[in-house]
Design a protein around this motif. Structure first.
Motif, PDB file in Angstrom:
ATOM      1  N   VAL A  41       0.833  -1.202   0.000  1.00  0.00           N
ATOM      2  CA  VAL A  41       0.000   0.000   0.000  1.00  0.00           C
ATOM      3  C   VAL A  41       0.867   1.252   0.000  1.00  0.00           C
ATOM      4  CG1 VAL A  41      -2.016  -1.078   1.077  1.00  0.00           C
ATOM      5  CG2 VAL A  41      -0.268  -0.037   2.523  1.00  0.00           C
ATOM      6  N   TYR A  42       2.063   1.166   0.568  1.00  0.00           N
ATOM      7  CA  TYR A  42       2.967   2.315   0.563  1.00  0.00           C
ATOM      8  C   TYR A  42       3.552   2.553  -0.831  1.00  0.00           C
ATOM      9  CZ  TYR A  42       2.563   2.625   5.597  1.00  0.00           C
ATOM     10  OH  TYR A  42       2.069   2.782   6.869  1.00  0.00           O
ATOM     11  N   ASP A  43       3.734   1.496  -1.627  1.00  0.00           N
ATOM     12  CA  ASP A  43       4.171   1.656  -3.015  1.00  0.00           C
ATOM     13  C   ASP A  43       3.095   2.404  -3.807  1.00  0.00           C
ATOM     14  OD1 ASP A  43       6.510   0.209  -2.504  1.00  0.00           O
ATOM     15  OD2 ASP A  43       5.578  -1.698  -3.082  1.00  0.00           O
ATOM     16  N   ALA A  44       1.853   1.980  -3.630  1.00  0.00           N
ATOM     17  CA  ALA A  44       0.740   2.631  -4.324  1.00  0.00           C
ATOM     18  C   ALA A  44       0.636   4.093  -3.897  1.00  0.00           C
ATOM     19  CB  ALA A  44      -0.565   1.898  -4.038  1.00  0.00           C
ATOM     20  N   TYR A  45       0.836   4.363  -2.614  1.00  0.00           N
ATOM     21  CA  TYR A  45       0.783   5.738  -2.114  1.00  0.00           C
ATOM     22  C   TYR A  45       1.899   6.584  -2.731  1.00  0.00           C
ATOM     23  CZ  TYR A  45       1.430   9.707   0.994  1.00  0.00           C
ATOM     24  OH  TYR A  45       1.608  10.973   1.479  1.00  0.00           O
ATOM     25  N   GLU A  46       3.110   6.041  -2.781  1.00  0.00           N
ATOM     26  CA  GLU A  46       4.239   6.782  -3.363  1.00  0.00           C
ATOM     27  C   GLU A  46       3.974   7.110  -4.831  1.00  0.00           C
ATOM     28  OE1 GLU A  46       6.971   8.158  -1.976  1.00  0.00           O
ATOM     29  OE2 GLU A  46       6.131   7.544  -0.043  1.00  0.00           O
ATOM     30  N   GLU A  47       3.390   6.171  -5.573  1.00  0.00           N
ATOM     31  CA  GLU A  47       3.054   6.427  -6.979  1.00  0.00           C
ATOM     32  C   GLU A  47       1.995   7.520  -7.088  1.00  0.00           C
ATOM     33  OE1 GLU A  47       1.945   2.608  -8.487  1.00  0.00           O
ATOM     34  OE2 GLU A  47       3.988   1.828  -8.302  1.00  0.00           O
ATOM     35  N   ALA A  48       0.976   7.438  -6.242  1.00  0.00           N
ATOM     36  CA  ALA A  48      -0.087   8.446  -6.242  1.00  0.00           C
ATOM     37  C   ALA A  48       0.473   9.811  -5.842  1.00  0.00           C
ATOM     38  CB  ALA A  48      -1.221   8.040  -5.307  1.00  0.00           C
ATOM     39  N   LEU A  49       1.395   9.820  -4.897  1.00  0.00           N
ATOM     40  CA  LEU A  49       2.012  11.071  -4.463  1.00  0.00           C
ATOM     41  C   LEU A  49       2.823  11.685  -5.602  1.00  0.00           C
ATOM     42  CD1 LEU A  49       2.276  12.930  -2.025  1.00  0.00           C
ATOM     43  CD2 LEU A  49       4.277  11.607  -1.326  1.00  0.00           C
ATOM     44  N   GLY A  50       3.524  10.856  -6.359  1.00  0.00           N
ATOM     45  CA  GLY A  50       4.269  11.358  -7.512  1.00  0.00           C
ATOM     46  C   GLY A  50       3.354  11.980  -8.553  1.00  0.00           C
ATOM     47  N   ARG A  51       2.228  11.315  -8.830  1.00  0.00           N
ATOM     48  CA  ARG A  51       1.257  11.871  -9.780  1.00  0.00           C
ATOM     49  C   ARG A  51       0.690  13.184  -9.255  1.00  0.00           C
ATOM     50  NH1 ARG A  51      -0.171   6.429  -9.877  1.00  0.00           N
ATOM     51  NH2 ARG A  51      -1.994   6.821  -8.573  1.00  0.00           N
ATOM     52  N   TYR A  52       0.416  13.239  -7.953  1.00  0.00           N
ATOM     53  CA  TYR A  52      -0.108  14.459  -7.339  1.00  0.00           C
ATOM     54  C   TYR A  52       0.894  15.600  -7.470  1.00  0.00           C
ATOM     55  CZ  TYR A  52      -0.680  17.826  -3.569  1.00  0.00           C
ATOM     56  OH  TYR A  52      -0.749  18.990  -2.855  1.00  0.00           O
ATOM     57  N   GLU A  53       2.161  15.324  -7.169  1.00  0.00           N
ATOM     58  CA  GLU A  53       3.183  16.370  -7.240  1.00  0.00           C
ATOM     59  C   GLU A  53       3.345  16.895  -8.660  1.00  0.00           C
ATOM     60  OE1 GLU A  53       6.448  14.382  -5.343  1.00  0.00           O
ATOM     61  OE2 GLU A  53       5.737  14.924  -3.342  1.00  0.00           O
ATOM     62  N   ALA A  54       3.280  16.011  -9.655  1.00  0.00           N
ATOM     63  CA  ALA A  54       3.359  16.443 -11.050  1.00  0.00           C
ATOM     64  C   ALA A  54       2.142  17.290 -11.420  1.00  0.00           C
ATOM     65  CB  ALA A  54       3.470  15.232 -11.971  1.00  0.00           C
ATOM     66  N   ALA A  55       0.963  16.854 -10.986  1.00  0.00           N
ATOM     67  CA  ALA A  55      -0.259  17.608 -11.271  1.00  0.00           C
ATOM     68  C   ALA A  55      -0.237  18.958 -10.565  1.00  0.00           C
ATOM     69  CB  ALA A  55      -1.488  16.803 -10.849  1.00  0.00           C
ATOM     70  N   LEU A  56       0.291  19.007  -9.350  1.00  0.00           N
ATOM     71  CA  LEU A  56       0.372  20.264  -8.611  1.00  0.00           C
ATOM     72  C   LEU A  56       1.343  21.226  -9.291  1.00  0.00           C
ATOM     73  CD1 LEU A  56      -0.488  21.935  -6.167  1.00  0.00           C
ATOM     74  CD2 LEU A  56       1.366  20.836  -4.879  1.00  0.00           C
ATOM     75  N   ALA A  57       2.465  20.722  -9.763  1.00  0.00           N
ATOM     76  CA  ALA A  57       3.432  21.574 -10.469  1.00  0.00           C
ATOM     77  C   ALA A  57       2.796  22.150 -11.729  1.00  0.00           C
ATOM     78  CB  ALA A  57       4.689  20.779 -10.805  1.00  0.00           C
ATOM     79  N   ALA A  58       2.054  21.320 -12.458  1.00  0.00           N
ATOM     80  CA  ALA A  58       1.379  21.796 -13.669  1.00  0.00           C
ATOM     81  C   ALA A  58       0.314  22.826 -13.312  1.00  0.00           C
ATOM     82  CB  ALA A  58       0.759  20.628 -14.426  1.00  0.00           C
ATOM     83  N   TRP A  59      -0.428  22.587 -12.235  1.00  0.00           N
ATOM     84  CA  TRP A  59      -1.462  23.525 -11.806  1.00  0.00           C
ATOM     85  C   TRP A  59      -0.844  24.862 -11.405  1.00  0.00           C
ATOM     86  CZ3 TRP A  59      -2.696  26.129  -7.288  1.00  0.00           C
ATOM     87  CH2 TRP A  59      -3.979  26.704  -7.250  1.00  0.00           C
ATOM     88  N   ARG A  60       0.267  24.789 -10.654  1.00  0.00           N
ATOM     89  CA  ARG A  60       0.944  26.033 -10.227  1.00  0.00           C
ATOM     90  C   ARG A  60       1.487  26.802 -11.425  1.00  0.00           C
ATOM     91  NH1 ARG A  60       3.936  23.733  -4.841  1.00  0.00           N
ATOM     92  NH2 ARG A  60       2.228  24.193  -3.408  1.00  0.00           N
ATOM     93  N   ALA A  61       1.914  26.104 -12.467  1.00  0.00           N
ATOM     94  CA  ALA A  61       2.398  26.768 -13.678  1.00  0.00           C
ATOM     95  C   ALA A  61       1.252  27.518 -14.357  1.00  0.00           C
ATOM     96  CB  ALA A  61       3.014  25.762 -14.627  1.00  0.00           C
ATOM     97  N   ARG A  62       0.048  26.967 -14.262  1.00  0.00           N
ATOM     98  CA  ARG A  62      -1.122  27.623 -14.853  1.00  0.00           C
ATOM     99  C   ARG A  62      -1.648  28.760 -13.970  1.00  0.00           C
ATOM    100  NH1 ARG A  62      -2.563  22.254 -15.295  1.00  0.00           N
ATOM    101  NH2 ARG A  62      -4.246  22.472 -13.776  1.00  0.00           N
ATOM    102  N   HIS A  63      -1.301  28.733 -12.687  1.00  0.00           N
ATOM    103  CA  HIS A  63      -1.792  29.734 -11.721  1.00  0.00           C
ATOM    104  C   HIS A  63      -0.611  30.336 -10.968  1.00  0.00           C
ATOM    105  CE1 HIS A  63      -5.954  28.344 -12.239  1.00  0.00           C
ATOM    106  NE2 HIS A  63      -5.411  27.154 -12.362  1.00  0.00           N
ATOM    107  N   PRO A  64       0.181  31.150 -11.675  1.00  0.00           N
ATOM    108  CA  PRO A  64       1.382  31.731 -11.008  1.00  0.00           C
ATOM    109  C   PRO A  64       1.034  32.722  -9.916  1.00  0.00           C
ATOM    110  CG  PRO A  64       1.175  32.523 -13.265  1.00  0.00           C
ATOM    111  CD  PRO A  64       0.058  31.550 -13.038  1.00  0.00           C
TER     112      PRO A  64
END
Length: 64
Positions: A41-64
């Protein structure tokens, strides 16, 4: 003037059409059996966290 967040006026308010991503919930320690599963379950969480961090970076780029 851009609207601000009510909780923290220094933070711009989120665009309802493009809300920020939601951080995945960390698994409870009781969710892991401790048996060394190939896909813990921690592997799945780490993968989900990576996707979240990428999505957050993209969102922040759209909302400077």
């Amino acid at each position: 003037m851009m609207p601000t967040c009510m909780e923290n006026p220094a933070v711009p308010a989120a665009d309802p059409a493009d809300p920020p991503p939601v951080r995945p919930a960390e698994p409870d320690p009781a969710d892991c059996c401790g048996e060394g599963c190939v896909r813990c379950v921690y592997d799945a969480y780490e993968e989900a966290l990576g996707r979240y961090e990428a999505a957050l970076a993209a969102w922040r780029a759209r909302h400077p």
